[in-house]
Design a protein around this motif. Structure first.
Motif, PDB file in Angstrom:
ATOM      1  N   LYS A  61     100.900 -24.172  46.275  1.00  0.00           N
ATOM      2  CA  LYS A  61      99.672 -23.373  46.309  1.00  0.00           C
ATOM      3  C   LYS A  61      99.103 -23.293  47.707  1.00  0.00           C
ATOM      4  O   LYS A  61      98.689 -22.227  48.167  1.00  0.00           O
ATOM      5  CB  LYS A  61      98.609 -23.987  45.378  1.00  0.00           C
ATOM      6  CG  LYS A  61      98.743 -23.660  43.963  1.00  0.00           C
ATOM      7  CD  LYS A  61      97.540 -24.262  43.218  1.00  0.00           C
ATOM      8  CE  LYS A  61      97.717 -24.173  41.731  1.00  0.00           C
ATOM      9  NZ  LYS A  61      96.625 -24.807  41.012  1.00  0.00           N
ATOM     10  N   LEU A  62      99.072 -24.416  48.392  1.00  0.00           N
ATOM     11  CA  LEU A  62      98.532 -24.449  49.758  1.00  0.00           C
ATOM     12  C   LEU A  62      99.371 -23.576  50.684  1.00  0.00           C
ATOM     13  O   LEU A  62      98.837 -22.834  51.511  1.00  0.00           O
ATOM     14  CB  LEU A  62      98.487 -25.894  50.249  1.00  0.00           C
ATOM     15  CG  LEU A  62      97.875 -26.127  51.617  1.00  0.00           C
ATOM     16  CD1 LEU A  62      96.418 -25.670  51.646  1.00  0.00           C
ATOM     17  CD2 LEU A  62      97.955 -27.580  52.022  1.00  0.00           C
ATOM     18  N   ALA A  63     100.674 -23.634  50.543  1.00  0.00           N
ATOM     19  CA  ALA A  63     101.549 -22.804  51.366  1.00  0.00           C
ATOM     20  C   ALA A  63     101.309 -21.338  51.102  1.00  0.00           C
ATOM     21  O   ALA A  63     101.289 -20.515  52.033  1.00  0.00           O
ATOM     22  CB  ALA A  63     103.006 -23.190  51.120  1.00  0.00           C
ATOM     23  N   ALA A  64     101.088 -20.986  49.830  1.00  0.00           N
ATOM     24  CA  ALA A  64     100.831 -19.590  49.494  1.00  0.00           C
ATOM     25  C   ALA A  64      99.504 -19.122  50.081  1.00  0.00           C
ATOM     26  O   ALA A  64      99.390 -18.005  50.608  1.00  0.00           O
ATOM     27  CB  ALA A  64     100.833 -19.414  47.962  1.00  0.00           C
ATOM     28  N   GLU A  65      98.475 -19.960  50.046  1.00  0.00           N
ATOM     29  CA  GLU A  65      97.174 -19.610  50.634  1.00  0.00           C
ATOM     30  C   GLU A  65      97.270 -19.447  52.135  1.00  0.00           C
ATOM     31  O   GLU A  65      96.647 -18.572  52.728  1.00  0.00           O
ATOM     32  CB  GLU A  65      96.134 -20.692  50.287  1.00  0.00           C
ATOM     33  CG  GLU A  65      95.753 -20.765  48.846  1.00  0.00           C
ATOM     34  CD  GLU A  65      95.035 -19.496  48.371  1.00  0.00           C
ATOM     35  OE1 GLU A  65      94.249 -18.917  49.179  1.00  0.00           O
ATOM     36  OE2 GLU A  65      95.277 -19.089  47.242  1.00  0.00           O
ATOM     37  N   LEU A  66      98.059 -20.284  52.785  1.00  0.00           N
ATOM     38  CA  LEU A  66      98.218 -20.185  54.233  1.00  0.00           C
ATOM     39  C   LEU A  66      98.904 -18.880  54.620  1.00  0.00           C
ATOM     40  O   LEU A  66      98.584 -18.271  55.640  1.00  0.00           O
ATOM     41  CB  LEU A  66      99.016 -21.369  54.769  1.00  0.00           C
ATOM     42  CG  LEU A  66      98.268 -22.705  54.834  1.00  0.00           C
ATOM     43  CD1 LEU A  66      99.201 -23.847  55.223  1.00  0.00           C
ATOM     44  CD2 LEU A  66      97.111 -22.630  55.794  1.00  0.00           C
ATOM     45  N   LYS A  67      99.824 -18.434  53.798  1.00  0.00           N
ATOM     46  CA  LYS A  67     100.517 -17.177  54.095  1.00  0.00           C
ATOM     47  C   LYS A  67      99.571 -15.989  53.990  1.00  0.00           C
ATOM     48  O   LYS A  67      99.720 -14.994  54.674  1.00  0.00           O
ATOM     49  CB  LYS A  67     101.699 -16.985  53.158  1.00  0.00           C
ATOM     50  CG  LYS A  67     102.878 -17.834  53.512  1.00  0.00           C
ATOM     51  CD  LYS A  67     104.040 -17.557  52.574  1.00  0.00           C
ATOM     52  CE  LYS A  67     105.201 -18.463  52.908  1.00  0.00           C
ATOM     53  NZ  LYS A  67     106.336 -18.279  51.985  1.00  0.00           N
ATOM     54  N   LYS A  68      98.568 -16.122  53.141  1.00  0.00           N
ATOM     55  CA  LYS A  68      97.606 -15.035  52.978  1.00  0.00           C
ATOM     56  C   LYS A  68      96.605 -14.961  54.138  1.00  0.00           C
ATOM     57  O   LYS A  68      96.008 -13.929  54.373  1.00  0.00           O
ATOM     58  CB  LYS A  68      96.805 -15.225  51.684  1.00  0.00           C
ATOM     59  CG  LYS A  68      97.602 -15.047  50.445  1.00  0.00           C
ATOM     60  CD  LYS A  68      96.686 -15.269  49.249  1.00  0.00           C
ATOM     61  CE  LYS A  68      97.479 -15.322  47.965  1.00  0.00           C
ATOM     62  NZ  LYS A  68      96.633 -15.673  46.814  1.00  0.00           N
ATOM     63  N   MET A  69      96.432 -16.015  54.852  1.00  0.00           N
ATOM     64  CA  MET A  69      95.433 -16.062  55.922  1.00  0.00           C
ATOM     65  C   MET A  69      95.837 -15.165  57.082  1.00  0.00           C
ATOM     66  O   MET A  69      97.014 -14.989  57.380  1.00  0.00           O
ATOM     67  CB  MET A  69      95.240 -17.492  56.439  1.00  0.00           C
ATOM     68  CG  MET A  69      94.563 -18.400  55.464  1.00  0.00           C
ATOM     69  SD  MET A  69      94.315 -20.045  56.137  1.00  0.00           S
ATOM     70  CE  MET A  69      93.177 -19.727  57.425  1.00  0.00           C
ATOM     71  N   GLU A  70      94.840 -14.624  57.744  1.00  0.00           N
ATOM     72  CA  GLU A  70      95.058 -13.775  58.901  1.00  0.00           C
ATOM     73  C   GLU A  70      95.439 -14.642  60.111  1.00  0.00           C
ATOM     74  O   GLU A  70      94.836 -15.674  60.365  1.00  0.00           O
ATOM     75  CB  GLU A  70      93.768 -13.011  59.190  1.00  0.00           C
ATOM     76  CG  GLU A  70      93.858 -12.094  60.339  1.00  0.00           C
ATOM     77  CD  GLU A  70      92.499 -11.431  60.582  1.00  0.00           C
ATOM     78  OE1 GLU A  70      92.318 -10.964  61.710  1.00  0.00           O
ATOM     79  OE2 GLU A  70      91.645 -11.428  59.674  1.00  0.00           O
ATOM     80  N   VAL A  71      96.411 -14.211  60.814  1.00  0.00           N
ATOM     81  CA  VAL A  71      96.834 -14.950  62.005  1.00  0.00           C
ATOM     82  C   VAL A  71      95.937 -14.528  63.167  1.00  0.00           C
ATOM     83  O   VAL A  71      95.805 -13.352  63.477  1.00  0.00           O
ATOM     84  CB  VAL A  71      98.311 -14.656  62.340  1.00  0.00           C
ATOM     85  CG1 VAL A  71      98.721 -15.354  63.632  1.00  0.00           C
ATOM     86  CG2 VAL A  71      99.202 -15.054  61.195  1.00  0.00           C
ATOM     87  N   ARG A  72      95.293 -15.485  63.782  1.00  0.00           N
ATOM     88  CA  ARG A  72      94.400 -15.213  64.914  1.00  0.00           C
ATOM     89  C   ARG A  72      94.940 -15.897  66.166  1.00  0.00           C
ATOM     90  O   ARG A  72      95.539 -16.962  66.114  1.00  0.00           O
ATOM     91  CB  ARG A  72      93.002 -15.765  64.645  1.00  0.00           C
ATOM     92  CG  ARG A  72      92.294 -15.065  63.559  1.00  0.00           C
ATOM     93  CD  ARG A  72      90.911 -15.637  63.458  1.00  0.00           C
ATOM     94  NE  ARG A  72      90.184 -14.999  62.394  1.00  0.00           N
ATOM     95  CZ  ARG A  72      88.997 -15.375  62.011  1.00  0.00           C
ATOM     96  NH1 ARG A  72      88.424 -16.409  62.578  1.00  0.00           N
ATOM     97  NH2 ARG A  72      88.370 -14.750  61.054  1.00  0.00           N
ATOM     98  N   LYS A  73      94.628 -15.284  67.291  1.00  0.00           N
ATOM     99  CA  LYS A  73      94.983 -15.893  68.559  1.00  0.00           C
ATOM    100  C   LYS A  73      93.943 -16.942  68.916  1.00  0.00           C
ATOM    101  O   LYS A  73      92.774 -16.824  68.563  1.00  0.00           O
ATOM    102  CB  LYS A  73      95.030 -14.848  69.664  1.00  0.00           C
ATOM    103  CG  LYS A  73      96.217 -13.963  69.598  1.00  0.00           C
ATOM    104  CD  LYS A  73      96.243 -13.090  70.823  1.00  0.00           C
ATOM    105  CE  LYS A  73      97.525 -12.313  70.882  1.00  0.00           C
ATOM    106  NZ  LYS A  73      97.615 -11.515  72.095  1.00  0.00           N
ATOM    107  N   VAL A  74      94.383 -17.927  69.622  1.00  0.00           N
ATOM    108  CA  VAL A  74      93.458 -18.968  70.078  1.00  0.00           C
ATOM    109  C   VAL A  74      92.582 -18.369  71.170  1.00  0.00           C
ATOM    110  O   VAL A  74      93.086 -17.729  72.086  1.00  0.00           O
ATOM    111  CB  VAL A  74      94.237 -20.181  70.621  1.00  0.00           C
ATOM    112  CG1 VAL A  74      93.296 -21.218  71.188  1.00  0.00           C
ATOM    113  CG2 VAL A  74      95.118 -20.754  69.550  1.00  0.00           C
ATOM    114  N   PRO A  75      91.267 -18.478  71.022  1.00  0.00           N
ATOM    115  CA  PRO A  75      90.386 -17.896  72.052  1.00  0.00           C
ATOM    116  C   PRO A  75      90.635 -18.516  73.429  1.00  0.00           C
ATOM    117  O   PRO A  75      91.085 -19.659  73.557  1.00  0.00           O
ATOM    118  CB  PRO A  75      88.980 -18.221  71.548  1.00  0.00           C
ATOM    119  CG  PRO A  75      89.124 -18.870  70.235  1.00  0.00           C
ATOM    120  CD  PRO A  75      90.541 -19.149  69.979  1.00  0.00           C
TER     121      PRO A  75
END
Length: 188
Positions: free
Chosen positions: A14-28
């Motif tokens: 479940k955690l892996a699936a939620e992480l895949k849904k998250m938007e990938v952001r660049k480090v400021p």
């Protein structure tokens, strides 16, 4: 597989699936710097800083140039550091001594004493003329021991003391008078 392991595996999925849904952001930009700035710096007392510094390992790399600079620094410190007084006083055991050269000749204008005590200097021990006694006199203080000397008359004539009790030939064939200076009594 046990029930507990199946439960943990399902949560990981479940955690892996939620992480895949998250938007990938660049480090400021300067993110790490802002994080580090927000960390409160501990104000250590000086003694703790010193102890940490003393306990910290360090690498020492020697090169010929560094060794030469270190050696030069040590030599410089050795010669520049003032020597401490050990409290040991060097006592001066010099004794007053008088040299006399009898002469009534009017042709003598200058007499000096050259000896082992003044490095056979022709100028450092000029004698004064005592008109009443007709003697050339030089008074000084010398350490106990025997001192060889001669008189230098008018800057050219070397004369051993005719009143000296002892004399000695030097390595050049000349005769030097000897004055014995004792520590317990004055020679004057």
């Amino acid at each position: 597989m046990t029930d507990n392991n199946e439960k943990l595996n399902a949560e990981d999925l479940k955690l892996a699936a939620e992480l895949k849904k998250m938007e990938v952001r660049k480090v400021p930009h300067a993110f790490s710097r802002s994080v580090m700035d927000s960390v409160h710096k501990a104000n250590k007392p000086l003694w703790k800083v010193i102890i940490c510094w003393l306990n910290a390992p360090f690498n020492l790399r020697l090169t010929p140039l560094r060794m030469a600079l270190g050696t030069a620094l040590l030599v410089l410190v050795f010669f520049l550091v003032p020597k401490t007084d050990t409290g040991h006083m060097v006592e001066d055991h010099s004794v007053p001594v008088r040299f006399e050269f009898a002469s009534h000749s009017g042709s003598i204008k200058h007499v000096s004493v050259m000896g082992s005590f003044n490095g056979w200097s022709t100028e450092s021990s000029s004698m004064r003329y005592d008109k009443e006694r007709g003697f050339w006199v030089y008074e000084t203080s010398l350490p106990p021991g025997d001192h060889e000397y001669v008189f230098l008359v008018n800057g050219v004539e070397v004369v051993p003391d005719p009143q000296a009790d002892f004399s000695r030939k030097d390595d050049f064939g000349s005769v030097n008078s000897i004055k014995f200076v004792r520590s317990s009594e004055y020679e004057i």
